[in-house]
Write an enzyme that holds these catalytic residues in place. Structure first.
Site, short mmCIF file in Angstrom:
data_model
loop_
_atom_site.label_atom_id
_atom_site.label_comp_id
_atom_site.label_asym_id
_atom_site.label_seq_id
_atom_site.Cartn_x
_atom_site.Cartn_y
_atom_site.Cartn_z
CG HIS A 61 -2.02 -1.11 1.01
ND1 HIS A 61 -2.27 -2.07 1.97
CD2 HIS A 61 -2.84 -1.40 -0.04
CE1 HIS A 61 -3.22 -2.90 1.53
NE2 HIS A 61 -3.58 -2.51 0.32
CG ASP A 156 -5.17 -2.44 -4.80
OD1 ASP A 156 -4.61 -3.53 -5.01
OD2 ASP A 156 -5.45 -2.02 -3.66
CB THR A 158 -6.97 -10.22 -8.64
OG1 THR A 158 -7.87 -10.06 -9.75
CG2 THR A 158 -7.76 -10.03 -7.35
#
Length: 284
Positions: A61, A156, A158
């Protein structure tokens, strides 16, 4: 103790011990599981792949968010595509100059379960008045967004399988370009250079981005619980260069305390190993 095991390649597996299987559920989009163990704390998986854990989430992050803000500290409007755990939005909301953050996450269940089981990433995100939750397809959200309506898009997502597949296409990146303003920045998942399947996806993402954005760089971070631990983000922009335009003094003056990112690391992260440069055909 029980063991969660993930297949990193045909000949490599990664296992984490856990004490409790906190939750298991199949949403309309994917299989969601939450576990609790000693080494990594609470962690969750989607379709059997590690997403976030309490111990190393700060690395991911920090690195998806802060390099863009060091390059353009005046970012005000941010679109997060995916990011259902809330950690990326959490880091963006730490900037006092940010006026609006949209979280376009396809699976509301992920966000709601992270609020319950993983408050380290999700707590306080929904309550921030600058936050807009837009549960639905991220690609569709971008397609419907006005021209030049965001300063920053953070993908952000998969891996490019299942629900994440549409976020790795040329059509998607072109829509992102349209939706960004003149100083707009796109940070996207760039996979890993180490195992062959991930390296192929890395090269495909790089090729597509370079064709669309005038500035296209790649930077690395060390993520212990992702396959090989060596992972990359793409930094694409209409005009700003993360090496030439980053302003360490301005970013440091904001006063954010970070556990991984710093402005010295910012420059170092763009210095890639030779085998990665070669694979990316990166002549910069």
């Amino acid at each position: 103790m029980s063991w969660y095991t993930e297949q990193w390649s045909e000949d490599c597996k990664f296992s984490i011990g856990y004490e409790k299987h906190l939750h298991s559920e199949k949403s309309p989009f994917q299989q969601i599981d939450f576990y609790e163990g000693k080494e990594f704390g609470t962690f969750f998986t989607l379709d059997g792949l590690m997403m976030v854990n309490e111990k190393d989430e700060f690395i991911y992050h920090d690195m998806i968010v802060h390099p863009a803000f060091a390059t353009n500290p005046d970012i005000k409007k941010v679109l997060v595509i995916g990011g259902g755990d809330g950690g990326t939005a959490r880091e963006v909301l730490r900037y006092p100059g940010v006026e609006k953050v949209v979280l376009a996450e396809i699976d509301e269940k992920v966000f709601r379960l992270c609020q319950q089981y993983l408050p380290i990433t999700a707590a306080g995100v929904e309550e921030d008045p600058r936050m807009e939750l837009a549960f639905g397809d991220g690609l569709a959200y971008v397609q419907n967004a006005p021209d030049a309506s965001f300063d920053l898009i953070l993908v952000d997502s998969t891996d490019p399988i299942s629900v994440g597949e549409g976020l790795f296409t040329t059509a998607f990146y072109k829509e992102c370009y349209r939706v960004l303003n003149d100083k707009g920045i796109l940070i996207n998942q760039h996979e890993s250079p180490y195992f062959s399947e991930y390296a192929e996806n890395m090269k495909k993402a790089r090729t597509k981005i370079k064709e669309i954005f005038p500035v296209a760089r790649v930077y690395q971070y060390h993520m212990p619980t992702y396959p090989s631990g060596h992972w990359l983000f793409g930094f694409a922009s209409k005009s700003l260069d993360p090496l030439k335009d980053a302003d360490a003094d301005v970013w440091n003056s904001i006063g954010l305390k970070t556990k991984y990112y710093n402005t010295d690391l910012h420059h170092g992260a763009f210095a890639l190993p030779s085998y990665v440069v070669e694979a990316l055909d990166n002549e910069e």
